[in-house]
Motif scaffolding. Structure first.
Motif, PDB file in Angstrom:
ATOM      1  N   ALA A   1       0.836  -1.205   0.000  1.00  0.00           N
ATOM      2  CA  ALA A   1       0.000   0.000   0.000  1.00  0.00           C
ATOM      3  C   ALA A   1       0.870   1.254   0.000  1.00  0.00           C
ATOM      4  CB  ALA A   1      -0.917   0.010   1.213  1.00  0.00           C
ATOM      5  N   SER A   2       0.306   2.330  -0.538  1.00  0.00           N
ATOM      6  CA  SER A   2       1.000   3.618  -0.542  1.00  0.00           C
ATOM      7  C   SER A   2       0.073   4.771  -0.157  1.00  0.00           C
ATOM      8  CB  SER A   2       1.613   3.892  -1.925  1.00  0.00           C
ATOM      9  OG  SER A   2       0.607   3.880  -2.928  1.00  0.00           O
ATOM     10  N   ASP A   3      -1.234   4.546  -0.244  1.00  0.00           N
ATOM     11  CA  ASP A   3      -2.209   5.579   0.110  1.00  0.00           C
ATOM     12  C   ASP A   3      -2.431   5.551   1.624  1.00  0.00           C
ATOM     13  OD1 ASP A   3      -4.110   7.602  -0.667  1.00  0.00           O
ATOM     14  OD2 ASP A   3      -5.674   6.169  -0.128  1.00  0.00           O
ATOM     15  N   PRO A   4      -2.324   6.675   2.341  1.00  0.00           N
ATOM     16  CA  PRO A   4      -2.437   6.694   3.809  1.00  0.00           C
ATOM     17  C   PRO A   4      -3.681   6.011   4.364  1.00  0.00           C
ATOM     18  CG  PRO A   4      -1.561   8.777   3.049  1.00  0.00           C
ATOM     19  CD  PRO A   4      -1.920   8.001   1.814  1.00  0.00           C
ATOM     20  N   PRO A   5      -4.894   6.262   3.837  1.00  0.00           N
ATOM     21  CA  PRO A   5      -6.063   5.558   4.399  1.00  0.00           C
ATOM     22  C   PRO A   5      -5.963   4.040   4.250  1.00  0.00           C
ATOM     23  CG  PRO A   5      -6.758   7.450   3.098  1.00  0.00           C
ATOM     24  CD  PRO A   5      -5.296   7.258   2.829  1.00  0.00           C
ATOM     25  N   VAL A   6      -5.456   3.572   3.108  1.00  0.00           N
ATOM     26  CA  VAL A   6      -5.295   2.130   2.899  1.00  0.00           C
ATOM     27  C   VAL A   6      -4.238   1.575   3.842  1.00  0.00           C
ATOM     28  CG1 VAL A   6      -4.680   0.356   1.224  1.00  0.00           C
ATOM     29  CG2 VAL A   6      -6.008   2.336   0.496  1.00  0.00           C
TER      30      VAL A   6
END
Length: 297
Positions: free
Chosen positions: A204-209
């Protein structure tokens, strides 16, 4: 003869270019020689020499081996960085390492402004090691001995270490059948699930994910109630700031590992080196001549 050797060393040293500035610095160790025991006046001493390599890990620029020093301690990191110019040190924004406390302390001492990132491959390796330890423990507890080809969990152990998305339909069915037959306590299956959740987190790279997958990983590790998974979760918690940096910045130590392969090949071709400094010069000369270099001033 001695003068010729000194002249050769001086000529080879002139080939080595000065380390060029980089935004991302990769640091990793490679074994310089196999472990051996040396007899000294005080008794036998275990000799296990290592070398630390410094690599340009910025994928927007050509890869380069910037430096190579004996040892794998924080002190050798501080010493090498101390030999570089102030502009070189100030230009480093990210330093990618494996989960090594000595390397991390050396980076923080020499580059207080730089952020530390932990290479994701090493974390997956720790997770695979955890699964193997659980499988071995469960087998010993169930059979009173280590596994053999007679046990499906041993025969198909590689399926436990392969990323789930890389398994074929037949392999998934084989894995499920194996666990149903021999994993009566569901400990091996739980360890495998923790490992896969860590892999999802590291992808993952997206903060929420990242936040959602981190919660899933910790939750799975806690629900498994095993020492091995708790230890892995503790390691992730300890290194989380550096792991988060690696995820959000999308940096790895792949280039450093690539140069380590060249270093190991050089050692094999030379059939080993007794003199560490000659070994270092041979590696630098080989990489400089085969990968291009700047003209000496």
């Amino acid at each position: 003869m001695a003068h010729r050797a000194q002249a050769l060393i001086a000529a080879a040293t002139a080939w080595f270019p000065e380390p060029e500035p980089t935004r991302v610095l990769g640091i990793d160790e490679t074994r310089a020689r196999s472990v051996r025991w040396v007899l000294e006046e005080a008794g036998w001493r275990r000799s296990n020499p290592w070398m630390t390599s410094f690599v340009n890990a910025d994928t927007s620029a050509p890869g380069a081996l910037l430096g190579l020093v004996p040892g794998r301690s924080g002190a050798c990191v501080v010493d090498w960085l101390g030999e570089q110019s102030q502009a070189f040190r100030e230009g480093i924004e990210l330093v990618v390492i494996d989960p090594s406390a000595p390397y991390a302390s050396g980076v923080r001492a020499a580059l207080p402004h730089a952020r530390v990132a932990v290479d994701k491959w090493h974390l997956v390796a720790l997770a695979n090691q955890m699964v193997t330890e659980v499988r071995q423990r469960v087998t010993r507890e169930r059979l009173g001995r280590r596994g053999t080809t007679a046990e499906a969990t041993w025969a198909h152990r590689q399926l436990l270490l392969t990323g789930y998305e890389h398994l074929s339909t037949k392999q998934v069915a084989r894995l499920q059948t194996t666990l149903a037959a021999e994993d009566t306590t569901n400990e091996i299956g739980a360890a495998h699930a923790v490992k896969e959740r860590l892999r999802l987190l590291l992808d993952a790279s997206d903060p929420p994910v990242i936040r959602a997958r981190l919660f899933d990983f910790y939750n799975a590790a806690a629900d498994s109630h095993m020492t091995e998974t708790t230890r892995l979760a503790t390691t992730v918690q300890t290194w989380w700031p550096a792991i988060l940096t690696a995820l959000t910045e999308n940096v790895t130590n792949a280039r450093t590992e690539g140069f380590n392969r060249i270093i190991k090949d050089t050692k094999r071709v030379g059939c080993g080196y007794r003199n560490m400094e000659n070994y270092r010069r041979r590696i630098l000369a080989h990489i400089t001549l085969t990968r291009g270099h700047r003209s000496a001033a």
